[in-house]
Design an enzyme around this catalytic site. Structure first.
Site, PDB file in Angstrom:
ATOM      1  N   GLU A 132      -0.384  -5.734   5.451  1.00 31.97           N
ATOM      2  CA  GLU A 132       0.863  -5.855   5.067  1.00 31.97           C
ATOM      3  C   GLU A 132       1.836  -6.683   5.475  1.00 31.97           C
ATOM      4  O   GLU A 132       2.554  -7.363   5.082  1.00 31.97           O
ATOM      5  CB  GLU A 132       1.533  -4.197   5.063  1.00 31.97           C
ATOM      6  CG  GLU A 132       1.007  -3.406   4.303  1.00 31.97           C
ATOM      7  CD  GLU A 132       1.547  -1.921   4.364  1.00 31.97           C
ATOM      8  OE1 GLU A 132       1.297  -1.117   3.664  1.00 31.97           O
ATOM      9  OE2 GLU A 132       2.082  -1.578   5.515  1.00 31.97           O
ATOM     10  N   SER A 163       0.978  -1.303   0.058  1.00 30.32           N
ATOM     11  CA  SER A 163       0.044   0.030   0.009  1.00 30.32           C
ATOM     12  C   SER A 163       0.766   1.336  -0.016  1.00 30.32           C
ATOM     13  O   SER A 163       2.006   1.151   0.450  1.00 30.32           O
ATOM     14  CB  SER A 163      -0.855   0.076   1.469  1.00 30.32           C
ATOM     15  OG  SER A 163      -1.480  -1.155   1.382  1.00 30.32           O
ATOM     16  N   GLY A 164       0.121   2.193  -0.263  1.00 32.02           N
ATOM     17  CA  GLY A 164       0.781   3.675  -0.347  1.00 32.02           C
ATOM     18  C   GLY A 164       1.190   4.213  -1.538  1.00 32.02           C
ATOM     19  O   GLY A 164       0.548   3.839  -2.565  1.00 32.02           O
ATOM     20  N   ASP A 184       6.342  -3.888  -1.357  1.00 31.51           N
ATOM     21  CA  ASP A 184       5.765  -3.033  -0.662  1.00 31.51           C
ATOM     22  C   ASP A 184       6.436  -1.634  -0.398  1.00 31.51           C
ATOM     23  O   ASP A 184       7.744  -1.605  -0.734  1.00 31.51           O
ATOM     24  CB  ASP A 184       5.298  -3.396   0.697  1.00 31.51           C
ATOM     25  CG  ASP A 184       4.139  -2.849   1.470  1.00 31.51           C
ATOM     26  OD1 ASP A 184       3.757  -1.856   1.014  1.00 31.51           O
ATOM     27  OD2 ASP A 184       3.405  -3.543   2.251  1.00 31.51           O
ATOM     28  N   THR A 224       4.364   4.667  -3.266  1.00 32.63           N
ATOM     29  CA  THR A 224       5.423   4.019  -4.134  1.00 32.63           C
ATOM     30  C   THR A 224       4.835   2.854  -4.852  1.00 32.63           C
ATOM     31  O   THR A 224       5.512   2.637  -5.794  1.00 32.63           O
ATOM     32  CB  THR A 224       6.608   3.732  -3.225  1.00 32.63           C
ATOM     33  OG1 THR A 224       6.812   4.954  -2.201  1.00 32.63           O
ATOM     34  CG2 THR A 224       7.728   3.378  -3.858  1.00 32.63           C
ATOM     35  N   GLY A 245       3.188   1.501   8.089  1.00 27.85           N
ATOM     36  CA  GLY A 245       1.956   1.788   8.746  1.00 27.85           C
ATOM     37  C   GLY A 245       1.688   3.255   8.465  1.00 27.85           C
ATOM     38  O   GLY A 245       0.695   3.717   8.893  1.00 27.85           O
ATOM     39  N   LYS A 247      13.740   7.695   2.980  1.00 25.46           N
ATOM     40  CA  LYS A 247      13.337   6.552   3.960  1.00 25.46           C
ATOM     41  C   LYS A 247      14.746   5.701   4.328  1.00 25.46           C
ATOM     42  O   LYS A 247      14.834   5.053   5.404  1.00 25.46           O
ATOM     43  CB  LYS A 247      12.343   5.541   3.410  1.00 25.46           C
ATOM     44  CG  LYS A 247      11.370   6.013   2.637  1.00 25.46           C
ATOM     45  CD  LYS A 247      10.310   6.818   3.627  1.00 25.46           C
ATOM     46  CE  LYS A 247       9.110   7.508   2.675  1.00 25.46           C
ATOM     47  NZ  LYS A 247       8.236   6.569   2.102  1.00 25.46           N
ATOM     48  N   ALA A 279       7.951   1.458   2.458  1.00 26.27           N
ATOM     49  CA  ALA A 279       8.269   1.425   3.707  1.00 26.27           C
ATOM     50  C   ALA A 279       8.407   3.055   4.042  1.00 26.27           C
ATOM     51  O   ALA A 279       8.656   4.007   3.294  1.00 26.27           O
ATOM     52  CB  ALA A 279       9.701   0.878   3.960  1.00 26.27           C
TER      53      ALA A 279
HETATM   54  O1  LIG Z   1       3.138   1.070   5.307  1.00 31.85           O
HETATM   55  C1  LIG Z   1       2.651   1.638   4.308  1.00 31.85           C
HETATM   56  C2  LIG Z   1       1.189   1.897   4.401  1.00 31.85           C
HETATM   57  O2  LIG Z   1       0.550   1.479   5.552  1.00 31.85           O
HETATM   58  C3  LIG Z   1       3.393   2.297   3.158  1.00 31.85           C
HETATM   59  O3  LIG Z   1       4.090   1.048   2.471  1.00 31.85           O
HETATM   60  C4  LIG Z   1       4.295   3.273   3.537  1.00 31.85           C
HETATM   61  O4  LIG Z   1       3.491   4.076   4.494  1.00 31.85           O
HETATM   62  C5  LIG Z   1       4.958   3.747   2.620  1.00 31.85           C
HETATM   63  O5  LIG Z   1       4.235   4.733   1.776  1.00 31.85           O
HETATM   64  P1  LIG Z   1       4.689   5.465   0.517  1.00 31.85           P
HETATM   65  O6  LIG Z   1       5.004   4.590  -0.523  1.00 31.85           O
HETATM   66  O7  LIG Z   1       3.412   6.551   0.168  1.00 31.85           O
HETATM   67  O8  LIG Z   1       5.791   6.217   1.266  1.00 31.85           O
END
Ligand SMILES: O=C(CO)[C@H](O)[C@H](O)COP(=O)(O)O
Length: 284
Positions: free
Chosen positions: A112, A33-34, A90, A36, A104, A130, A92
């Site tokens: 996840e 999710s997110g 995923d 990326t 999260g 990150k 992070a």
């Molecule tokens: O853990 C997550 C969602 O619960 C996402 O993977 C994490 O927040 C990274 O998000 P983004 O890709 O928008 O930086």
């Protein structure tokens, strides 16, 4: 640094991760999710030649992404017993040198984690913001999913563990109030001082068990997970990703790896357009 750089960094990392780890003949692929992961799905779509690949989403947004890309979703609880996902991708929120992750930020950590643990290979994709040495360096809090009834009790316990100001995550979109996860639970965001790696503890940088104000990643994760009312903690840690992968690849080894959710590889898109790969062997 502009948003354009960040988005370009995410896309570059996603392209590389998918080129290295997506096999079009796979049976099951986990999709996180997110923001990326959008680029991961885009890269998968470009390479996808086999309509029978099933994609396991980690929440509502993730499922919509899969459907909108014309790929086929399957819910986590429909995966046959003892079958492992070939790979899960995923994002992070932060990653340390030992590949422990905070996740999260998008409130999807529970699903996840289910999907990451079920994958033979768990691969993370992130932008340069990150990439840190320790968790809670740039990302300020540990996201924790809790049963609504337990919110105040868990917050009080987190203070006792050393969190300065744990806060219920709220939303101001459409209706103000607590944010609800896909499980209809709440998220508490708990600030702690930067977390020690196991190497830090071995080097005497702190006890890491909370007794001297320092916490090591696995210790704080277990302490929070042990609080009644906590469904899941947004720390992905435990067994070395390569060891977990080897175990998961063996039939029937599923239960042996519970607690190990580290990725085997993290792809960071950098501000200069390059991609750095962090694994248990270091960074290149
Ligand atoms: O853990 C997550 C969602 O619960 C996402 O993977 C994490 O927040 C990274 O998000 P983004 O890709 O928008 O930086």
């Amino acid at each position: 640094m502009t948003d354009t750089n960040v988005e370009a960094a995410k896309r570059a990392a996603a392209q590389q991760a998918v080129a290295d780890h997506f096999d079009p003949s796979a049976s099951f692929v986990g999709i996180g999710s997110g923001t990326t992961i959008v680029y991961v799905v885009e890269a998968i779509k470009e390479r996808s030649t086999n309509p029978s690949v099933l994609f396991v989403p980690t929440g509502y947004q993730s499922r919509q992404l899969v459907i909108n890309a014309g790929l086929t979703p399957i819910s986590f609880d429909s995966i046959p017993d003892r079958v492992m996902l070939d790979v899960a991708f995923d994002g992070a929120d932060e990653v340390d040198t030992e590949l422990n992750c905070i996740k999260g930020g998008g409130a999807c950590l529970f699903q996840e984690k289910l999907v990451a643990e079920r994958a033979k290979k768990f691969v993370c994709v992130a932008d340069y913001r990150k990439r840190q040495d320790r968790l809670l360096t740039n990302w300020p809090t540990i996201p924790i999913e809790v049963a609504p009834l337990s919110q105040h009790k868990v917050e009080a316990s987190l203070r006792l563990l050393g969190s300065t100001n744990p806060k219920l995550r709220t939303t101001l979109l459409e209706k103000s109030g607590p944010l609800k996860t896909d499980q209809h639970f709440f998220i508490i965001d708990a600030p702690f001082p930067a977390l020690l790696t196991s190497a830090d503890v071995a080097a005497g940088k702190g006890k890491g068990d909370g007794s001297d104000g320092t916490w090591e990643v696995n210790n704080i994760s277990k302490a929070i997970k042990g609080l009644t009312g906590v469904l899941e903690v947004g720390i992905f840690s435990g067994m070395n990703g390569n060891d977990a992968q080897a175990l998961r690849a063996k039939d029937g080894a599923l239960s042996a790896v519970t607690g190990g959710q580290k990725p085997i590889a993290v792809y960071f898109g950098m501000a200069d357009g390059s991609v750095k790969l962090r694994t248990a062997d270091g960074e290149q």
